[in-house]
Design a protein around this motif. Sequence first.
Motif, PDB file in Angstrom:
ATOM      1  N   LEU A  86       0.843  -1.201   0.000  1.00 54.75           N
ATOM      2  CA  LEU A  86       0.000   0.000   0.000  1.00 54.75           C
ATOM      3  C   LEU A  86       0.878   1.251   0.000  1.00 54.75           C
ATOM      4  N   PHE A  91      -3.331   5.154   0.846  1.00 55.10           N
ATOM      5  CA  PHE A  91      -3.889   5.208   2.194  1.00 55.10           C
ATOM      6  C   PHE A  91      -4.676   6.510   2.398  1.00 55.10           C
ATOM      7  N   VAL A  94      -8.075   6.131   0.695  1.00 57.04           N
ATOM      8  CA  VAL A  94      -9.099   5.222   1.249  1.00 57.04           C
ATOM      9  C   VAL A  94      -9.232   5.324   2.765  1.00 57.04           C
ATOM     10  N   GLY A  95      -8.209   5.875   3.410  1.00 65.99           N
ATOM     11  CA  GLY A  95      -8.285   6.006   4.868  1.00 65.99           C
ATOM     12  C   GLY A  95      -8.179   4.683   5.602  1.00 65.99           C
ATOM     13  N   ARG A  96      -7.735   3.649   4.908  1.00 69.11           N
ATOM     14  CA  ARG A  96      -7.588   2.335   5.537  1.00 69.11           C
ATOM     15  C   ARG A  96      -6.188   1.805   5.270  1.00 69.11           C
ATOM     16  N   PHE A  97      -5.646   1.121   6.265  1.00 65.02           N
ATOM     17  CA  PHE A  97      -4.346   0.501   6.062  1.00 65.02           C
ATOM     18  C   PHE A  97      -4.514  -0.882   5.453  1.00 65.02           C
ATOM     19  N   GLY A  98      -3.435  -1.320   4.806  1.00 67.29           N
ATOM     20  CA  GLY A  98      -3.490  -2.641   4.196  1.00 67.29           C
ATOM     21  C   GLY A  98      -3.106  -3.737   5.167  1.00 67.29           C
ATOM     22  N   CYS A  99      -2.221  -3.410   6.108  1.00 69.50           N
ATOM     23  CA  CYS A  99      -1.790  -4.421   7.070  1.00 69.50           C
ATOM     24  C   CYS A  99      -1.219  -3.717   8.298  1.00 69.50           C
TER      25      CYS A  99
END
Lengths: 176, 359
Positions: A86, A91, A94-99
């Motif tokens: 990512l 990030f 989308v405001g979300r982390f991948g891991c």
Amino acid sequence: MLCPECGKRPATLHYTKIVNGIKTELHLCEFCAQEKGLDYMPGFESGGFSFHQLLSGLLNLDPPSGPKGRAVRDGQGSFRCTTCGLTYNQFSKVGRFGCADCYKAFRDRLEPLLRRIHGHSTHRGKIPSRNLGEIKIRRQLEKLKHELALRIQAEEFEEAARLRDRIRELQQRLKQ
Amino acid sequence: MSLEHFMRKAISEWMRVKGPQSDIVFSSRVRIARNLRGLPFPMLATASQAEEVARRVEEAVRNAANRHPLLQDAVFVKMNDLTDLERRVLVEKHLISPMLAEESRHGAVILSRDESVSIMINEEDHIRIQVLYPGLQPEKAWEAASSIDDWLEQYLPFAFDEDTGYLTSCPTNVGTGIRSSVMVHLPALAMTQQLGRLFPAITQVGLAVRGIYGEGSEALGQLYQVSNQVTLGQSEEEIIDNLQGVVRQMIEHEQAARRKLLELSRVQLDDRVHRSYGILAHSRIIDSKEAMMRLSDVRLGIDLGLIRGVSANVMNELMVMTQPGFLQQYAGQRLSAEQRDVRRAKLIRERLELERQSS
């Protein structure tokens, strides 16, 4: 007491060395200490080695290994998590982390963000019990290192050496 | 076991028990987010990785030597095995989130038999433990959720960082991973037009107010969900205390407004709640918005002793049963909006009639 080496100047530096449980004490004047190449020892500020350099040398008994999942810049100059791929740009969209490793990868940029969201950036809540042992050791290590710095400052080298050995021992335990 | 158990009844077993302050606080919920170490978060997980998460969590819950007491008869349900309607009913009962119902890949849920505990798998995070209790008891809900967390942790390693806490997919949940919320019924504050002043004050102390189905949902029937915003830098207990303290003040304001209404306009209030009861008891067509509004009035009438012979629980039940998913599930077929309005009116009439006969 006079320096046992030259017998002329007063011994102002006192060293305690413990090797394999055998304690050796050294008392030297500043001049002779320099002569013997002991000028890097604590309390001898003029020798080119600062107290802080010495301290950081003592505290970094383990060379820091590269953390897993560090950020690298990709072709477009964006930071990317090497574990999940990512990018920071993704990030921020989308405001979300991948891991979980993204937290380490984007750490520098994340801290102000976390402060903005939560007003804080440090966890104060629950700790999973399986991490508890490790965290306890780490907290203890921090305390010992702090104490070590104080002992060195106070020139209590015997106690400092004892603390250093205890730190080594705890660091060994963390590695296991 | 089939899902029938969870579909048949509108109100969960936990709702039958009267909780503290239950005339104003319907329920307290605590949700904690956890992720398995070493696997990408659901957003980036491959199908096989998501499947692995579901399998590992299911295995932990099924095969644990000592099942957690709250999960003794828990049921494991995969989203793919459910129809759209069934998923919707679980959302309307607040057992799963809309996201798990609609968007998750390899989403699943573990439900305790009394429906007070649900563990969502592959929602935004790998694991979301949710506990629902009646009335104002977020502390108890937290204790229960935390004990399930401790128990799960024996079998599953969670992604955790000493400085940042529990690592979650979204940075707004990181740290404690906790979201605690209470559902409050504030009809008197709404009637006296005080909500416009109250809500901005609440957001200033780090809490959020939303509609009853969470983010972006409408506030139906003067029901609001108040929840913590901050998850990092405070302990779970501080977060719960803060929420509880603010909600206690909201309760006091609502009670004061109710007293004021009774004192200054008792007849008008009495008229309003009875009119609403009359509409519910006699209408032939009613849309969900109006139904919720009327149910809110009747609930207020019951709480104030203006309406007798109807239990507050019937209102809770009808608030769930008149939702679109539940109505269609109950009818056993898909219904158009017009058909639903007719069915809704019929269902409410029948339910109130039943209550009248039994009282």
